[in-house]
Design a protein around this motif. Structure first.
Motif, PDB file in Angstrom:
ATOM      1  N   ILE A 177       0.852  -1.203   0.000  1.00  0.00           N
ATOM      2  CA  ILE A 177       0.000   0.000   0.000  1.00  0.00           C
ATOM      3  C   ILE A 177       0.883   1.247   0.000  1.00  0.00           C
ATOM      4  O   ILE A 177       2.080   1.154   0.273  1.00  0.00           O
ATOM      5  CB  ILE A 177      -0.960   0.038   1.228  1.00  0.00           C
ATOM      6  CG1 ILE A 177      -0.159  -0.095   2.533  1.00  0.00           C
ATOM      7  CG2 ILE A 177      -2.017  -1.038   1.127  1.00  0.00           C
ATOM      8  CD1 ILE A 177      -0.966   0.132   3.785  1.00  0.00           C
TER       9      ILE A 177
ATOM     10  N   ASP B 234       2.424   4.622   1.445  1.00  0.00           N
ATOM     11  CA  ASP B 234       2.737   5.060   2.820  1.00  0.00           C
ATOM     12  C   ASP B 234       2.075   6.413   3.081  1.00  0.00           C
ATOM     13  O   ASP B 234       2.745   7.423   3.280  1.00  0.00           O
ATOM     14  CB  ASP B 234       4.261   5.120   2.983  1.00  0.00           C
ATOM     15  CG  ASP B 234       4.668   5.413   4.423  1.00  0.00           C
ATOM     16  OD1 ASP B 234       3.801   5.342   5.313  1.00  0.00           O
ATOM     17  OD2 ASP B 234       5.861   5.698   4.649  1.00  0.00           O
TER      18      ASP B 234
ATOM     19  N   PHE C 205      -3.933   2.142   4.735  1.00  0.00           N
ATOM     20  CA  PHE C 205      -4.116   0.916   5.526  1.00  0.00           C
ATOM     21  C   PHE C 205      -5.605   0.730   5.836  1.00  0.00           C
ATOM     22  O   PHE C 205      -6.147  -0.362   5.695  1.00  0.00           O
ATOM     23  CB  PHE C 205      -3.275   1.002   6.803  1.00  0.00           C
ATOM     24  CG  PHE C 205      -3.401  -0.198   7.687  1.00  0.00           C
ATOM     25  CD1 PHE C 205      -2.933  -1.449   7.262  1.00  0.00           C
ATOM     26  CD2 PHE C 205      -3.984  -0.116   8.952  1.00  0.00           C
ATOM     27  CE1 PHE C 205      -3.044  -2.566   8.066  1.00  0.00           C
ATOM     28  CE2 PHE C 205      -4.099  -1.229   9.766  1.00  0.00           C
ATOM     29  CZ  PHE C 205      -3.625  -2.464   9.326  1.00  0.00           C
TER      30      PHE C 205
ATOM     31  N   MET D 240      -7.907  -2.501   4.805  1.00  0.00           N
ATOM     32  CA  MET D 240      -8.619  -3.281   5.820  1.00  0.00           C
ATOM     33  C   MET D 240     -10.121  -3.253   5.581  1.00  0.00           C
ATOM     34  O   MET D 240     -10.829  -4.236   5.835  1.00  0.00           O
ATOM     35  CB  MET D 240      -8.299  -2.748   7.234  1.00  0.00           C
ATOM     36  CG  MET D 240      -6.870  -3.019   7.706  1.00  0.00           C
ATOM     37  SD  MET D 240      -6.411  -4.782   7.674  1.00  0.00           S
ATOM     38  CE  MET D 240      -5.324  -4.805   6.258  1.00  0.00           C
TER      39      MET D 240
ATOM     40  N   ALA E  48       3.770  -5.640   9.784  1.00  0.00           N
ATOM     41  CA  ALA E  48       4.038  -4.746   8.663  1.00  0.00           C
ATOM     42  C   ALA E  48       5.488  -4.313   8.633  1.00  0.00           C
ATOM     43  O   ALA E  48       6.194  -4.429   9.627  1.00  0.00           O
ATOM     44  CB  ALA E  48       3.147  -3.514   8.772  1.00  0.00           C
TER      45      ALA E  48
ATOM     46  N   ILE F 288       2.071  -4.915   4.303  1.00  0.00           N
ATOM     47  CA  ILE F 288       1.393  -5.566   5.434  1.00  0.00           C
ATOM     48  C   ILE F 288       1.377  -7.062   5.133  1.00  0.00           C
ATOM     49  O   ILE F 288       0.966  -7.478   4.038  1.00  0.00           O
ATOM     50  CB  ILE F 288      -0.069  -5.116   5.585  1.00  0.00           C
ATOM     51  CG1 ILE F 288      -0.184  -3.609   5.365  1.00  0.00           C
ATOM     52  CG2 ILE F 288      -0.611  -5.476   6.948  1.00  0.00           C
ATOM     53  CD1 ILE F 288      -1.553  -3.235   4.856  1.00  0.00           C
TER      54      ILE F 288
END
Lengths: 142, 434
Positions: free
Chosen positions: A77, A79, A84, A88, A103, A114
């Motif tokens: 993903i 930064d 995140f 999720m 992670a 992750i």
């Protein structure tokens, strides 16, 4: 889109234990890419992504250490805040539960990775990629 | 198959007459040749004439391991050294070793006893037998050695240690029978599986196991691992060595060589005789021994006897597998516990190895028991939950058997010591805390 091999090592909660496991890997020329070790009472499971999992398994087993290879997904993903949470949310919306996750970051490239363990790796990988989230292959972490 | 059929199937009445005659001889022989017994029998007011039936043995005071130690090294010998042709000794881990001596006649009887037991277990002159007991002062190896030679089997006196070489002999010599402790047989199997040779390279079909207890579960594991038929035999150096009793193919108790050894079962505290079929401590009186005859020797082994003839045709009494030792017995929070009980639980659980250690501690006023087991199933490493579940399952199973709670510690594979001789499973730290 394939799962990545993870090494899990059984370690007793004893002085110098992690160091000795790490030393066996080092002596075998194996590089650690990511790792996770939670606090425990009597024992713990040391989980690792390494440069050469076959070699890692071989040197650890030769040293009489109980370890196994399991498959996990490595999700790439951005930064940035929210990346995140979005990833999720994709899992949650599709009712995919995480058994555990950890992670690592590569600030110079601006990516976060992750590592997740779910029941159905292939299914989860498909859902994530369908939602535009990249899954890292074994070759990419060598 | 029988080695001495007429004796092994002797009608009980005739056998008991023979025992009574030999018991009288032994009492008289001890009185005349061993000052320790002269004094002991005088104090108890017992002479050979007072023994009119086998039950009268109860008038004779028992002999203990401490008596052998107190008379170290040769104090209980009934023959001058000129007539003693062999010496053996126990390991002496808990003090001075106990020393025993054999006359030529004793050795001859010993090999007969062993030959009977090996034959009953199924060994024949066609067998190639590897002896993986340690040779030396320990009676196990030489006892089996002479008995097996007597029946014409090919003996490989490989001794213990260097497991990989032992396995090489097994493959290259076509070994068909193995003499070992059960725990070493299991360790050899573990080692064999870790080598590059297929298990079909091994030709083992019979196991003659002894020197330590073996639970039925452990036996099954050895049998499945090696593809052999496992038999138990029993004895101790004080009485002679192995060869006191052993299993036939029926495996329904260990046949006592009753013409040479007179067994009794008593309450280990009161020394009162127990009725047939009840558990108690085994006492044994030697009936023909010349070197070091013993009267009512306290074996400390807990077992029971049956005098029913066996399906195999043998009429001699059968003893059940030893349940534990009256001095191995752990008393934890007032509960009597034998390590063998814990072993039967562990061996039924595939995720852990059959090697274990028990640690007893005193914390405050309470005793605690910790059971350390090795994790072998690496598939459980997938999650903590699975390992914790395993811990809980083992704890619950042990609690069902023992009736007390204990702590289960999962340790790394290979960290619990493997024993070549008798396994030492218990670490009792209570004495150190005092």
């Amino acid at each position: 889109m394939t799962p990545v091999k993870q090494i899990s090592v059984f370690v007793e909660n004893k002085h110098g234990k992690l160091s000795s496991v790490a030393r066996y890997l080092a002596d075998g020329g194996v590089s650690i890419r990511a790792m996770c070790m939670a606090d425990t009472t009597d024992f713990g499971i040391f989980r690792l992504l390494v440069s050469d999992y076959e070699k890692a398994e071989k040197v650890l087993k030769a040293a009489g250490i109980t370890c196994s290879v399991t498959e996990v997904l490595v999700v790439e993903i951005e930064d940035t805040p929210g990346a995140f949470a979005d990833a999720m949310a994709v899992l949650a919306d599709n009712h995919i539960s995480l058994e555990y996750a950890y992670a690592f970051l590569t600030p110079t490239i601006g990516k976060a990775y992750i590592i997740i363990r779910v029941e159905d790796n292939i299914g989860a990988a498909k859902i994530l990629t369908d939602n535009g989230i990249k899954i890292v292959s074994q070759e990419e972490i060598v | 198959m029988f080695f001495q059929k007429d004796i092994e199937t002797m009608p009980r009445k005739q056998l008991e007459e023979l025992q009574l005659e030999r018991l009288k001889w032994t009492v008289d022989y001890c009185y005349k040749n061993v000052p320790f017994y002269t004094k002991k029998l005088d104090e108890a007011g017992v002479t050979a004439d007072k023994i009119k039936s086998l039950e009268d043995i109860r008038y004779i005071p028992p002999t203990t391991k401490a008596d052998l130690r107190d008379n170290y090294p040769f104090g209980l010998f009934a023959k001058p050294m000129k007539e003693i042709v062999r010496i053996h000794a126990s390991s002496g881990t808990t003090g001075k070793p106990t020393v025993v001596g054999y006359t030529k006649h004793d050795l001859d009887i010993w090999s007969d006893c062993m030959a009977r037991i090996c034959t009953a277990a199924g060994a024949t002159s066609d067998d190639i037998v590897q002896i993986s007991f340690g040779y030396g002062m320990f009676t196990g190896a030489l006892g089996l050695h002479y008995g097996l030679e007597k029946i014409g089997a090919t003996v490989i006196p490989n001794s213990s240690g260097n497991t990989e070489k032992a396995l090489m002999y097994m493959r290259d010599f076509g070994t068909t029978a193995l003499v070992a402790t059960p725990s070493y047989a299991l360790y050899m199997c573990e080692t064999a599986k870790s080598l590059e040779y297929p298990m079909s390279d091994y030709k083992l079909k019979l196991g003659l196991f002894g020197s330590e207890g073996c639970t039925p579960e452990m036996r099954t594991q050895i049998e499945n691992g090696w593809g052999l038929f496992a038999t138990d035999n029993y004895g101790m150096s004080e009485l002679m060595g192995p060869g006191v009793s052993g299993e036939c193919r029926e495996r329904n108790g260990l046949h006592f060589n009753e013409d040479f050894f007179l067994p009794e079962i008593v309450d280990s505290e009161t020394l009162e005789a127990k009725p047939e079929g009840e558990y108690g401590e085994l006492l044994v009186t030697t009936l023909t021994k010349e070197g070091i005859p013993l009267l009512r020797y306290r074996t400390r082994d807990i077992t029971k006897l049956t005098y029913e003839p066996c399906k195999c045709g043998r009429t001699h009494a059968r003893m059940e597998k030893v349940q534990g030792r009256s001095d191995d017995m752990l008393k934890i929070r007032g509960v009597n516990i034998f390590p063998s009980q814990i072993e039967s639980v562990l061996i039924s659980i595939d995720q852990v190895s059959p090697h274990y250690q028990l640690v007893v501690r005193r914390e405050g006023f309470a005793d605690t028991l910790e059971v350390q087991v090795e994790l072998v199933d690496s598939s459980l490493l997938d999650s903590y939950g699975k390992i914790q579940q395993l811990q809980k399952d083992i704890g619950r199973k042990i609690q069902t058997v023992l009736g007390i709670q204990c702590k289960i510690s999962i340790v790394e594979h290979g960290t619990i010591e493997r024993f070549v001789g008798k396994a030492k499973r218990v670490v009792d730290l209570r004495k150190e805390n005092k």
